[in-house]
Design a protein around this motif. Structure first.
Motif, mmCIF file in Angstrom:
data_model
loop_
_atom_site.group_PDB
_atom_site.id
_atom_site.type_symbol
_atom_site.label_atom_id
_atom_site.label_comp_id
_atom_site.label_asym_id
_atom_site.label_seq_id
_atom_site.Cartn_x
_atom_site.Cartn_y
_atom_site.Cartn_z
ATOM 1 N N VAL A 262 1.164 -1.044 0.426
ATOM 2 C CA VAL A 262 -0.257 -0.148 -0.021
ATOM 3 C C VAL A 262 0.488 1.771 -0.227
ATOM 4 O O VAL A 262 0.612 1.791 -0.569
ATOM 5 C CB VAL A 262 -0.972 -0.284 1.808
ATOM 6 C CG1 VAL A 262 -0.676 0.265 2.551
ATOM 7 C CG2 VAL A 262 -1.898 1.317 1.327
ATOM 8 N N LEU A 263 2.094 1.539 0.414
ATOM 9 C CA LEU A 263 3.020 2.451 0.647
ATOM 10 C C LEU A 263 3.614 2.131 -0.734
ATOM 11 O O LEU A 263 4.324 3.342 -0.639
ATOM 12 C CB LEU A 263 4.444 2.193 1.926
ATOM 13 C CG LEU A 263 3.793 1.507 3.573
ATOM 14 C CD1 LEU A 263 4.535 1.712 3.774
ATOM 15 C CD2 LEU A 263 2.895 3.091 3.224
ATOM 16 N N GLY A 264 2.934 1.691 -2.089
ATOM 17 C CA GLY A 264 4.082 2.076 -2.813
ATOM 18 C C GLY A 264 3.382 3.009 -3.968
ATOM 19 O O GLY A 264 4.124 3.463 -4.769
ATOM 20 N N GLN A 265 1.855 3.468 -3.855
ATOM 21 C CA GLN A 265 1.610 4.709 -3.931
ATOM 22 C C GLN A 265 1.564 5.981 -2.980
ATOM 23 O O GLN A 265 0.672 6.712 -3.078
ATOM 24 C CB GLN A 265 0.817 4.930 -5.162
ATOM 25 C CG GLN A 265 1.150 3.682 -5.813
ATOM 26 C CD GLN A 265 -0.252 3.553 -7.363
ATOM 27 O OE1 GLN A 265 -1.042 4.696 -7.270
ATOM 28 N NE2 GLN A 265 0.246 2.947 -8.371
ATOM 29 N N ALA A 266 2.182 5.377 -1.785
ATOM 30 C CA ALA A 266 1.544 6.885 -0.733
ATOM 31 C C ALA A 266 2.558 6.529 0.290
ATOM 32 O O ALA A 266 3.777 6.516 0.244
ATOM 33 C CB ALA A 266 0.446 5.749 0.288
ATOM 34 N N ALA A 267 2.255 7.146 1.904
ATOM 35 C CA ALA A 267 4.098 7.158 2.638
ATOM 36 C C ALA A 267 3.050 7.457 4.128
ATOM 37 O O ALA A 267 1.998 8.784 3.748
ATOM 38 C CB ALA A 267 4.788 8.581 2.046
ATOM 39 N N PHE A 268 3.820 7.218 4.595
ATOM 40 C CA PHE A 268 3.819 7.669 5.973
ATOM 41 C C PHE A 268 4.531 7.495 7.351
ATOM 42 O O PHE A 268 5.488 7.005 6.268
ATOM 43 C CB PHE A 268 2.875 5.892 7.082
ATOM 44 C CG PHE A 268 1.595 5.637 6.198
ATOM 45 C CD1 PHE A 268 0.701 6.525 6.335
ATOM 46 C CD2 PHE A 268 1.424 4.420 5.999
ATOM 47 C CE1 PHE A 268 -0.883 6.237 5.841
ATOM 48 C CE2 PHE A 268 -0.230 3.859 4.557
ATOM 49 C CZ PHE A 268 -1.264 4.944 5.238
ATOM 50 N N ALA A 269 5.037 8.801 8.406
ATOM 51 C CA ALA A 269 5.754 8.584 8.790
ATOM 52 C C ALA A 269 6.530 6.668 9.632
ATOM 53 O O ALA A 269 5.785 6.340 9.426
ATOM 54 C CB ALA A 269 5.043 9.242 9.830
ATOM 55 N N ASN A 270 7.920 7.264 9.380
ATOM 56 C CA ASN A 270 8.768 6.482 9.828
ATOM 57 C C ASN A 270 8.769 5.579 9.041
ATOM 58 O O ASN A 270 9.097 4.330 9.804
ATOM 59 C CB ASN A 270 8.036 5.973 10.524
ATOM 60 C CG ASN A 270 8.288 7.303 12.373
ATOM 61 O OD1 ASN A 270 8.973 7.940 12.326
ATOM 62 N ND2 ASN A 270 7.162 7.462 12.730
ATOM 63 N N THR A 271 8.272 5.833 7.500
ATOM 64 C CA THR A 271 8.729 4.580 7.159
ATOM 65 C C THR A 271 9.159 4.917 5.586
ATOM 66 O O THR A 271 9.085 4.514 4.719
ATOM 67 C CB THR A 271 6.681 3.695 6.024
ATOM 68 O OG1 THR A 271 6.171 4.492 5.835
ATOM 69 C CG2 THR A 271 6.244 3.806 7.346
ATOM 70 N N SER A 272 10.096 5.613 5.408
ATOM 71 C CA SER A 272 10.455 6.722 4.159
ATOM 72 C C SER A 272 11.280 5.768 3.616
ATOM 73 O O SER A 272 11.194 5.927 2.254
ATOM 74 C CB SER A 272 11.965 7.533 5.325
ATOM 75 O OG SER A 272 12.690 7.248 5.696
ATOM 76 N N VAL A 273 11.948 4.400 4.213
ATOM 77 C CA VAL A 273 13.204 3.721 3.539
ATOM 78 C C VAL A 273 12.373 3.294 2.977
ATOM 79 O O VAL A 273 12.277 2.161 1.302
ATOM 80 C CB VAL A 273 14.084 2.919 3.441
ATOM 81 C CG1 VAL A 273 14.772 2.050 3.120
ATOM 82 C CG2 VAL A 273 15.188 4.689 4.134
ATOM 83 N N TYR A 274 11.417 2.149 3.191
ATOM 84 C CA TYR A 274 10.532 0.849 3.272
ATOM 85 C C TYR A 274 9.776 1.774 1.155
ATOM 86 O O TYR A 274 9.382 0.723 0.658
ATOM 87 C CB TYR A 274 9.981 0.740 3.796
ATOM 88 C CG TYR A 274 8.553 -0.719 3.744
ATOM 89 C CD1 TYR A 274 9.102 -1.720 3.305
ATOM 90 C CD2 TYR A 274 7.150 0.044 3.744
ATOM 91 C CE1 TYR A 274 8.863 -2.837 2.965
ATOM 92 C CE2 TYR A 274 6.936 -1.548 3.262
ATOM 93 C CZ TYR A 274 7.184 -3.160 2.781
ATOM 94 O OH TYR A 274 6.197 -3.754 2.606
ATOM 95 N N THR A 275 9.425 2.706 2.335
ATOM 96 C CA THR A 275 8.002 3.522 1.294
ATOM 97 C C THR A 275 8.999 3.929 -0.312
ATOM 98 O O THR A 275 8.416 3.310 -1.013
ATOM 99 C CB THR A 275 7.550 4.396 1.505
ATOM 100 O OG1 THR A 275 6.629 4.432 2.776
ATOM 101 C CG2 THR A 275 6.819 5.772 0.647
#
Length: 250
Positions: A141-154
């Motif tokens: 789901v982070l492939g087209q979005a972003a959440f705090a504290n997931t920068s590198v994985y995102t």
């Protein structure tokens, strides 16, 4: 397609093992790959009991020589490669951007991005020559979005989706379809690690999902089976969200 030959990386746990079991129930010929021989042997036994032909090949997706050998051994074992599921990956080290390091970046991108790139390189080499096949990459789901504290994985999953679309365009003239599935929070060990093993943290995350629950690995497996099947024969270069409505709510 009867008894397709299926290769799955990151096959030993979570979405990977659920996908292997789903293909085995369909009678597929399976090569499952990962980095742990004991777990690989155990999974192969289970897959055979479910009705599939199966073998385990140890490989590290960060090493091109491993992936070249993995694909070549798949063809040597079963004569061709019809479907590849590139599931190997890691969540890396969650935390603020200010706490990320060269090492945390490399550890995440080598598995998630380089591993996907090298997997497709050798899968496409075989599929293009044989005149067809289907590749399904596992994004997030982070492939087209972003959440705090997931920068590198995102960032790594953004890259996986870009790779998927580019490879789809390159594979299309040869009859090779390339798609990705983008799971939301799925009830796996990765979800436990993301939430710090906290029941409260997990409950807070689940509360943000419109369907009000985490997904099950088999639900992602069924999405992968569809994308790999002739039912999806006109679908390529697509990112399929399987996230309980999470991305729609963003």
């Amino acid at each position: 397609m009867s008894a397709p030959v299926v290769l799955i990386t990151g096959a030993l746990t979570g979405i990977g093992s659920a996908t292997a079991r789903a293909f085995a129930r369909e009678g597929a010929k399976l090569i499952v790959s990962g980095r742990h021989d004991d777990a690989g042997a155990k999974l192969v036994t289970e897959l055979k009991e479910l009705g599939g032909e199966a073998a385990f090949i140890r490989a590290d997706v960060r090493r091109e020589e491993d992936l070249r050998a993995l694909v070549d051994q798949t063809v040597a074992t079963f004569g061709r490669l019809d479907i590849a599921v590139n599931n190997a990956g890691t969540e890396g080290t969650p935390g603020p951007v200010t706490e990320q390091t060269v090492e945390s970046y490399a550890a995440t991108f080598d598995s998630n991005v380089l591993g996907t790139l090298l997997s497709m390189k050798h899968e496409l080499r075989v599929m293009q020559a044989q005149g067809g096949g289907a590749i399904v990459n596992v994004s997030s789901v982070l492939g087209q979005a972003a959440f705090a504290n997931t920068s590198v994985y995102t960032a790594s999953k953004h890259a996986v989706e870009g790779l998927t679309k580019a490879a789809a365009l390159e594979g299309a003239p040869y009859g090779v379809r390339v798609n990705a599935v983008a799971p939301g929070p799925i009830d796996t060990g990765m979800l436990d690690r993301f939430t710090g093993g906290s029941a409260e943290g997990k409950a807070q995350l689940v509360a943000t999902i419109p369907l009000q629950r985490a997904g099950a690995p088999d639900e992602i497996a069924q999405t992968i089976l569809f994308l790999a099947s002739e039912k999806a024969s006109f679908i390529t270069g697509h990112i399929v969200n399987a996230d309980g409505g999470k991305r729609a709510a963003l």
